[in-house]
Design an enzyme around this catalytic site. Structure first.
Site, PDB file in Angstrom:
ATOM      1  N   ASP A 187     -24.174 -15.978  41.804  1.00 38.83           N
ATOM      2  CA  ASP A 187     -23.729 -16.689  43.006  1.00 38.83           C
ATOM      3  C   ASP A 187     -24.727 -17.820  43.234  1.00 38.83           C
ATOM      4  O   ASP A 187     -25.875 -17.588  43.610  1.00 38.83           O
ATOM      5  CB  ASP A 187     -23.689 -15.718  44.193  1.00 38.83           C
ATOM      6  CG  ASP A 187     -23.217 -16.390  45.478  1.00 38.83           C
ATOM      7  OD1 ASP A 187     -23.314 -17.635  45.594  1.00 38.83           O
ATOM      8  OD2 ASP A 187     -22.770 -15.663  46.390  1.00 38.83           O
ATOM      9  N   LYS A 212     -19.429 -24.046  51.595  1.00 43.12           N
ATOM     10  CA  LYS A 212     -20.776 -24.539  51.884  1.00 43.12           C
ATOM     11  C   LYS A 212     -20.969 -25.927  51.275  1.00 43.12           C
ATOM     12  O   LYS A 212     -20.255 -26.842  51.620  1.00 43.12           O
ATOM     13  CB  LYS A 212     -21.803 -23.519  51.386  1.00 43.12           C
ATOM     14  CG  LYS A 212     -21.452 -22.063  51.725  1.00 43.12           C
ATOM     15  CD  LYS A 212     -21.520 -21.764  53.205  1.00 43.12           C
ATOM     16  CE  LYS A 212     -21.014 -20.374  53.585  1.00 43.12           C
ATOM     17  NZ  LYS A 212     -21.562 -19.261  52.851  1.00 43.12           N
TER      18      LYS A 212
HETATM   19  C1  LIG Z   1     -21.257 -17.944  52.614  1.00 44.69           C
HETATM   20  C2  LIG Z   1     -21.630 -17.272  51.359  1.00 44.69           C
HETATM   21  C3  LIG Z   1     -20.727 -16.453  50.682  1.00 44.69           C
HETATM   22  C4  LIG Z   1     -19.369 -16.137  51.234  1.00 44.69           C
HETATM   23  O1  LIG Z   1     -18.548 -17.251  51.252  1.00 44.69           O
HETATM   24  P1  LIG Z   1     -17.304 -17.389  52.273  1.00 44.69           P
HETATM   25  O2  LIG Z   1     -16.683 -18.648  51.828  1.00 44.69           O
HETATM   26  O3  LIG Z   1     -17.862 -17.413  53.658  1.00 44.69           O
HETATM   27  O4  LIG Z   1     -16.450 -16.172  52.046  1.00 44.69           O
HETATM   28  C5  LIG Z   1     -21.119 -15.893  49.486  1.00 44.69           C
HETATM   29  N1  LIG Z   1     -22.346 -16.121  48.973  1.00 44.69           N
HETATM   30  C6  LIG Z   1     -23.239 -16.892  49.590  1.00 44.69           C
HETATM   31  C7  LIG Z   1     -24.585 -17.101  48.973  1.00 44.69           C
HETATM   32  C8  LIG Z   1     -22.923 -17.504  50.804  1.00 44.69           C
HETATM   33  O5  LIG Z   1     -23.841 -18.257  51.431  1.00 44.69           O
END
Ligand SMILES: *Cc1c(COP(=O)(O)O)cnc(C)c1O
Length: 402
Positions: A187, A212
């Site tokens: 991730d 994000k």
């Molecule tokens: C926000 C976030 C997620 C989840 O994403 P959503 O689009 O809110 O479901 C997963 N991993 C990280 C590192 C994040 O900051």
């Protein structure tokens, strides 16, 4: 998938041009939005997911859609990946990867501190389906190696990790995963494809919350998984089609518009975050700042090796903890007190250590001590936006004086 004609160009060029082929449409200079949820098909065409040989042949938008495909090709190009599959949210993307690679009796290695939603899912839901999970300190490759079991199928890593900005060495974890015949999924939301490309470092899959940095405007939710053509096609046929967490075309269009400016935004986020981090580090009321761009970050060397830019996320802790949280937060004029991250507005949010460590991450013993060493009584997580860094420092200065 067709080969990206911009593959040999710089990231700044790929962010704008990759994924979009004007000859596929009017030909306008910006992508059309194809809102159709289904497409004209040849009589006799297959109906089951495993009968759809070529998924670029559009049938139904839960399976694939031209506007969503445009975004998928763009993000794949930015990650140096063969293909990508978009989801409605980052959590839907993570869930799809977990369910694709894990069955009852399998073993997963995950970070002891990761995005709270993913951590809670792995603690509470996966055990119900008979999946064994080891939550490991991913900053320590030896600990990851020691956690490998005969049925380890997947290592899910996050770097920099939300919220404590610890890093993991992707190359080292990729080596461990390959020896164990397991998949390494990273991730990379906090880094974005401009900062790190995990696949070039050996990861099999890279995951982003498009909500994000990639979307970058705080107005759309989305997620994506990038990897090899076969891996992505299999994910689409199984979890994409059957779990149905598909991204809508309008969201895809907004996110692709945001992605075009990702390279210059990441540059600006990184420059401002470094200034704010240095300001905070020199302030009397600040006990600790964690930012990969500072020499004081415990893994600064790894940051230099693995991150082209230090990105825009930092955390800090006040000397008096959360005692004056409300006074401090209410004085801020530019920072918005809100969750989420990665867009033009600077955001700040206080994370109480006890809640996260005990309930979300369920840390005990040495793992809890490691977390406390980072987070103490609690930390402010900050997403540095695109305002003037001097104005951001002045805003913090005034609030810290309150
Ligand atoms: C926000 C976030 C997620 C989840 O994403 P959503 O689009 O809110 O479901 C997963 N991993 C990280 C590192 C994040 O900051």
């Amino acid at each position: 998938m067709m080969k990206d004609p911009f593959a040999s160009h710089d990231l700044a060029t790929r962010a704008i041009h990759s994924g979009f082929d004007p000859s596929e449409q009017h030909p306008s200079t910006v992508p059309d939005i194809v809102l159709a949820n289904s497409f004209l098909a040849e009589p006799g065409a297959g109906f089951a997911a495993n009968e759809i040989a070529e998924l670029d042949q559009y049938v139904y938008t839960r399976w694939a859609n031209p506007t969503v495909r445009m975004l998928e090709r763009k993000v794949a190009a930015l990650e140096g990946a063969e293909d990508a599959l978009a989801f409605a949210t980052g959590m839907a993307a993570i869930t799809a990867v977990l369910l694709h690679h894990l069955s009852a009796g399998d073993h997963l290695i995950a970070g002891e501190v990761m995005y709270a939603g993913a951590s809670e899912l792995m603690h509470t839901m996966l055990p119900r389906f008979g999946v064994n999970v080891s939550f490991v300190d991913l900053t320590d490759p030896a600990a990851v190696q020691a956690a490998v079991q005969p049925r380890t199928r997947l290592i899910l890593a996050e770097t920099p990790a939300n919220p404590i900005l610890s890093l993991c060495d992707i190359e080292a974890l990729a080596k461990i995963a390959r020896q164990a015949n397991a998949i390494l999924a990273v991730d990379s939301t906090f880094a974005s494809p401009i900062v790190t490309n995990p696949i070039a470092l050996g990861a099999h899959l890279v995951i982003h919350s498009l909500t994000k940095y990639i979307g970058g405007h705080g107005d759309a939710l989305g997620g994506i998984v990038a990897g090899k053509t076969d891996a992505i096609a299999a994910l689409r046929r199984a979890e994409g089609v059957h779990l149905g967490g598909s991204l809508g075309p309008f969201q895809a269009w907004l996110i692709a518009r945001g992605a075009a400016t990702l390279p210059i935004r990441m540059q600006a986020h990184s420059e401002s975050a470094l200034k704010v981090a240095r300001f905070l580090e020199n302030h009397d009321r600040v006990a600790r700042v964690l930012y990969p761009g500072l020499d004081s970050h415990p893994q600064h060397e790894l940051a230099r090796r693995q991150m082209r830019l230090p990105s825009g996320m930092l955390t800090f802790r006040l000397t008096d903890g959360a005692k004056r949280l409300k006074e401090f937060a209410s004085q801020l004029r530019i920072f918005h007190y809100a969750v989420s991250l990665g867009h033009s507005k600077s955001l700040i949010f206080y994370l109480p250590t006890e809640d996260l460590a005990a309930k979300t991450f369920q840390l005990t013993g040495a793992a809890r001590q490691r977390y406390d060493a980072y987070a103490g009584e609690g930390i402010f997580r900050v997403s540095i936006g695109l305002e003037s860094a001097d104005d951001l420092c002045a805003d913090l200065e005034a609030a810290l004086a309150s």
